[in-house]
Design an enzyme around this catalytic site. Sequence first.
Site, PDB file in Angstrom:
ATOM      1  N   ASP A 175       0.857  -1.189   0.000  1.00 51.54           N
ATOM      2  CA  ASP A 175       0.000   0.000   0.000  1.00 51.54           C
ATOM      3  C   ASP A 175       0.896   1.242   0.000  1.00 51.54           C
ATOM      4  O   ASP A 175       2.107   1.140   0.206  1.00 51.54           O
ATOM      5  CB  ASP A 175      -0.870  -0.066   1.276  1.00 51.54           C
ATOM      6  N   GLU A 201       2.739   5.014  -4.005  1.00 50.91           N
ATOM      7  CA  GLU A 201       2.730   5.947  -5.166  1.00 50.91           C
ATOM      8  C   GLU A 201       4.006   6.773  -5.261  1.00 50.91           C
ATOM      9  O   GLU A 201       4.360   7.117  -6.382  1.00 50.91           O
ATOM     10  CB  GLU A 201       1.515   6.868  -5.069  1.00 50.91           C
ATOM     11  N   ASP A 241      -8.924   3.359  -2.519  1.00 52.88           N
ATOM     12  CA  ASP A 241      -9.989   3.730  -1.579  1.00 52.88           C
ATOM     13  C   ASP A 241     -11.274   4.150  -2.280  1.00 52.88           C
ATOM     14  O   ASP A 241     -11.570   5.340  -2.403  1.00 52.88           O
ATOM     15  CB  ASP A 241      -9.492   4.855  -0.673  1.00 52.88           C
TER      16      ASP A 241
END
Length: 790
Positions: A404, A407, A500
Amino acid sequence: MPQYFGKLPTTDQPWTTIGTVQAVHWNQHNINLECGESRLSISVLAPNLIRVRMSPNGEFMPRRPWAVTLDDTEWTVIPFQVRETDATVEIETEQIRVCVQRENCRMTCFDKAGRPFAQDADLAIGWRLGAVAAWKRIEADEHFYGFGERTGFLDKLSEVKTNWTTDALDYGSLTDEMYQAIPFFMALRPDVAYGIFFNTTFWSQFDIGAEQPGLWKMETRGGELDYYIIYGSEPAEILRTYTQLTGRMPLPPKWALGYHQCRWSYESETVVRELAREFRDRRIPCDVIHLDIDYMRGYRVFTWSPKRFPDPAKLISDLTEVGFKTVTIIDPGVKYEPEANYHVFDQGIQNDYFVRQANGRLFHGYVWPEKSVFPDFLRSDVRQWWGDSHKSLTDIGVAGIWNDMNEPAIDDRPFGDDGHKIWFPLDAPQGDGGEMTPSSSPSSQNARATHAEVHNLYGLSMARASAEGLQRLRSHERSFVLTRSGFAGVQRWSSVWMGDNQSLWEHLEMSLPMLCNMGLSGVAFVGCDIGGFAGNATAELFARWMQVGMLYPLMRGHSAMSTARHEPWVFGERTEKICREYINLRYQLLPYIYTLFWEAATTGAPILRPLLYHFPNDPKTYTLYDQVLLGSSLMAAPIYRPGIEHRAVYLPEGTWYDWWTGESYSGPVHILTHAPLEKMPLYVRAGAIIPMQPVMQYVDEHPVEHLRLRIFPATGEFTLYEDDGHTFEYQKGNFATINYRVSVDGEQTIVEIGAREGTWTPSPREVIVELLGVGEQQFQDDGKPRTLKF
Ligand code: MIG
């Protein structure tokens, strides 16, 4: 040209355009067109694949093979002709003709019927400080798909799509930058399709007729133009070539195709044990439990909270006993913690593994562990170390890793202090320079990249470190990897979920087009959080979402901290029953779905497909986003609104059967179907052969004693793929395929069972052949060919 190019806006200088072609040279791979200072290079790699490069100063940067798996020289040399006239230079392969107008160096491609595609606009190629761009025409009736992870519906005509990996928190249908950046798309009109892979890892952007209707544009903040044109008469051919270029996914373990349950967080051993018990007691199949960030000690990666998870090894082995696999989350941020004996931080500092700024100072930002530093996953030594660090997890039985925040998502001040999202400085050096081609000059061999060039690769490189680490540590077992961020080619290392999403009907509705566009971008193993991550689902939304979730290649329920719980039983009996029924159906369909995974692994075909994939000449499918195909045979038309029990369904050409009632329809036709909450409308194409197995509480709970082939009359075939489902034996050829065929001969329907091919042998089983509306026949599966008549 400056040393690096970033995301920052360029000046508004006018574009300098490429000049007239003055000289042409070619060899067996490549045609070079000299246009004054600048140079256009066209490489012919396959009959349907060319690479186009343009350098303003005539020199090409050494290639870094980050997304593309095959160097130009690794493609088999294929014949092509070059013809020069006064006005043009023409290149012709078996499948396409490329015509370059000498004046302004404008290029048009043609298929064998002379239909143009990927045709340069009058202003074809331009550059200005820090940016390069190209413009092409949009043909009448042309529609645009792919673009990686994208919100909204299916067709991206009139939209702008930026490729820059971002924590897209709170995304909605207008959001542009997403977690994934995949600079690839395909354009489709009847009979002609083509794909564009924009081979740049720098910030880039597609404008599909938003600025100027009738023209699409691609721009990158890198120094040269580099893109591939892939021709295909339909999307399947384009994907086959695109995934040859950027790679295909390895076969995941079969258990990863089962139902996954996740929450932020199942925060203690007690809660996890209860969760597992509920699934088994209630007879709701589930294979995987994900542990979110609270299993760690203060969010330190590769640690466990001694308070909440006192004995993870025992917990995981107890879960394994009852058929659950455990997946743990791992974030990139490493807690900045000098002199605290935190081994991950200490090792990273000792070996200088963390990203530094251009001035040499360590970069830090804020994430869950507060002040954090970030491994430079672009370096192979760092990936090796990070991968090896998973040993503490795999040693106690962790079977998959969930990446997770890669980015990367970073705040400029401690979480909760209303910070801003930042990333590494664009000039921060990254990588080890080892990514250069052998042919690049010695000085550039050691040149490190800057963050501007590799920002989009951070998530992909992290997922790669995880996948390669698991491969070394669990070398006999396939592992599961899930990543939020990625780039073109991410399918080689990991599955992907859409971050999300929200517990809204609108998010349920856009989940399928999002996943379809991922599939059309080469990433087949994808899913959205069932029930929605942020927010509280209602019972009705949850039931509808589980029905749709049954179709997701990655079927995972998840929900955020401080939202209502989203397990299948929390909404009462009626919803629980619906959830059980659709999860059961997923498990019954596993032989079919596993075969689709094999297809994805060997051809690059998506698992979940928009209708246009199989009906590329039917314009009615071009913007149809609310129906999907699971493989080539099963079509779903879900419900996406509260209180709705009826919907229109488009059935394209051919005969279709209602999965539930067996009623038949002949397409093309629109029908109105009734779908009470218990029912998700499902249809099957005539000629379909759907292999099914009995419900199990988890994959391989027990041997399959009955394999049921549901056959829907007409001519058709299906090749079933099987192997042991969890080792790498299949790579040595230890798998089996069986070809089944059905044909109708007057009053009679004939089912031909082919011989089992390959070395893998399934456990003893009976095969039940069920011909819709006619009856059943059964036989003991001995692997021998036979013919059945109905
Ligand atoms: O800042 O790990 O998308 O799935 O549960 C939020 C906690 C961090 C974002 C992920 C979500 C996950 C959550 N994470």
